[in-house]
Write a protein that holds these residues in place. Sequence first.
Motif, mmCIF file in Angstrom:
data_model
loop_
_atom_site.group_PDB
_atom_site.id
_atom_site.type_symbol
_atom_site.label_atom_id
_atom_site.label_comp_id
_atom_site.label_asym_id
_atom_site.label_seq_id
_atom_site.Cartn_x
_atom_site.Cartn_y
_atom_site.Cartn_z
ATOM 1 N N UNK A 109 0.832 -1.202 0.000
ATOM 2 C CA UNK A 109 0.000 0.000 0.000
ATOM 3 C C UNK A 109 0.864 1.249 0.000
ATOM 4 N N UNK A 110 1.978 1.213 0.710
ATOM 5 C CA UNK A 110 2.873 2.357 0.775
ATOM 6 C C UNK A 110 3.372 2.724 -0.625
ATOM 7 N N UNK A 111 3.717 1.711 -1.423
ATOM 8 C CA UNK A 111 4.227 1.955 -2.772
ATOM 9 C C UNK A 111 3.127 1.916 -3.825
ATOM 10 N N UNK A 112 1.895 1.745 -3.381
ATOM 11 C CA UNK A 112 0.735 1.766 -4.278
ATOM 12 C C UNK A 112 0.858 0.722 -5.382
ATOM 13 N N UNK A 113 1.124 -0.531 -4.976
ATOM 14 C CA UNK A 113 1.160 -1.642 -5.926
ATOM 15 C C UNK A 113 0.180 -2.708 -5.459
ATOM 16 N N UNK A 114 -0.265 -3.540 -6.379
ATOM 17 C CA UNK A 114 -1.229 -4.589 -6.054
ATOM 18 C C UNK A 114 -0.506 -5.841 -5.568
ATOM 19 N N UNK A 115 -1.192 -6.558 -4.707
ATOM 20 C CA UNK A 115 -0.656 -7.829 -4.207
ATOM 21 C C UNK A 115 -0.993 -8.929 -5.212
ATOM 22 N N UNK A 151 10.221 -18.968 -3.267
ATOM 23 C CA UNK A 151 9.116 -19.376 -4.130
ATOM 24 C C UNK A 151 9.042 -18.433 -5.320
ATOM 25 N N UNK A 152 8.276 -18.851 -6.327
ATOM 26 C CA UNK A 152 8.093 -18.016 -7.502
ATOM 27 C C UNK A 152 7.135 -16.878 -7.138
ATOM 28 N N UNK A 153 7.605 -15.659 -7.264
ATOM 29 C CA UNK A 153 6.835 -14.488 -6.884
ATOM 30 C C UNK A 153 6.582 -13.602 -8.105
ATOM 31 N N UNK A 154 5.671 -12.651 -7.946
ATOM 32 C CA UNK A 154 5.406 -11.686 -9.006
ATOM 33 C C UNK A 154 6.174 -10.404 -8.716
ATOM 34 N N UNK A 155 6.902 -9.931 -9.712
ATOM 35 C CA UNK A 155 7.716 -8.730 -9.516
ATOM 36 C C UNK A 155 6.841 -7.478 -9.592
ATOM 37 N N UNK A 156 7.086 -6.582 -8.694
ATOM 38 C CA UNK A 156 6.468 -5.256 -8.711
ATOM 39 C C UNK A 156 7.600 -4.236 -8.665
#
Length: 372
Positions: A129-135, A175-180
């Motif tokens: 939320x601080x960086x305004x990105x989606x989970x 684990x395989x994560x999604x980059x933001x």
Amino acid sequence: MRSGSWPWRIAAREGVAAARTGRWASALTVVAVAWTVAVVGAAGAVEVSRLVDGEQAWIASGGFVLTASGLSNEDQSQNPVPAAVCDRLAGLDGVVAAFAALRSSQPATLGTAPGGAVSLILVTPGATEFFDVTDDADGVVLVTRPLAERTGVMPGEPARFLTGSGPSGSGLRSDLLRARVVDPTMLGEEFAGAVLVPSSDVIEADDCYVRTDAAHVDAVRDLMVGTLGWDGAPPVVTDRLRTDEFTIDYSDAYQERTLRGAWIAGAGVLTLLWSVLTWSRRSRVAIYATFGMRTDSRLVLAVAEWSTLASLGVAWGWAIGVVGALSLGAHPAVALAQVTGQGLLVVLAATVGVIVLGVAPAGSLLSHLKDH
């Protein structure tokens, strides 16, 4: 209206007729009003827009970000910050977002750039939320923009990071994560080459970062001091950016801007112009006085003539001012507000000057001829 004076309706009609037939005097008045409104309004719009840009850049650099760190102990160790408490601050009034950060002692390596060590920072979930990105259901890894540009990480692509060492020197794979991809500007250069991994397992953090606004910054600072202590010791709360007598207070800068009173000078110029025109047409005023036009009717005539010419000048000047301000980089909303507000102030103040000049004594035609 006193008996024997010209009716106000007739005096007003005479003033409108004088504006229509004034030729060079009327044209000069319209042009002067238009360019005065345009110049004063556009200059004010550009000045205010630059202040707005400066304030926005200051905010984007962390102007309303507060940092809480634990006090240093006698053994040179530092008290931690309760991570869960920090994360929960985001639900309180005046707090835009908050998260806690724990720096890993071991460097990490991104799967897209093997062999290149980067800083690993574990953060609480509030960082998204601080960086305004989606989970993401699979989890996310926050890659700072400078690091993403250097390693080729694209927003939304799958990413892994390697940290620590395994039995044969191999790293422990995440684990395989999604980059933001996030902009770390508001947190400082220490985050520029880091990977931030949101985790609910962070209990004791190094720092707590809180984003607030101008209206709540003092209250939020007190709140952080009161809630982020450890073993009875309060945290050290500091502003992300220095604020002292050498930094700009944009609220004061707006109130004290150089061109705030430019409308006064503009009104003065128009009043001076009208006084010169009145003096050059004093014989006409003397004729009106000779034929029974008293002060009140002369005032109605002057205001009617001025209002007719000024309304044309304001409309023209408003259009010139808005277009000029936009071409010089002013924000559209600021351009509309400043040109409209400054233009109205200029004309209203000049109208007061016209009224003052309108009640000045007027001699008769005979006295005017004697002057010649």
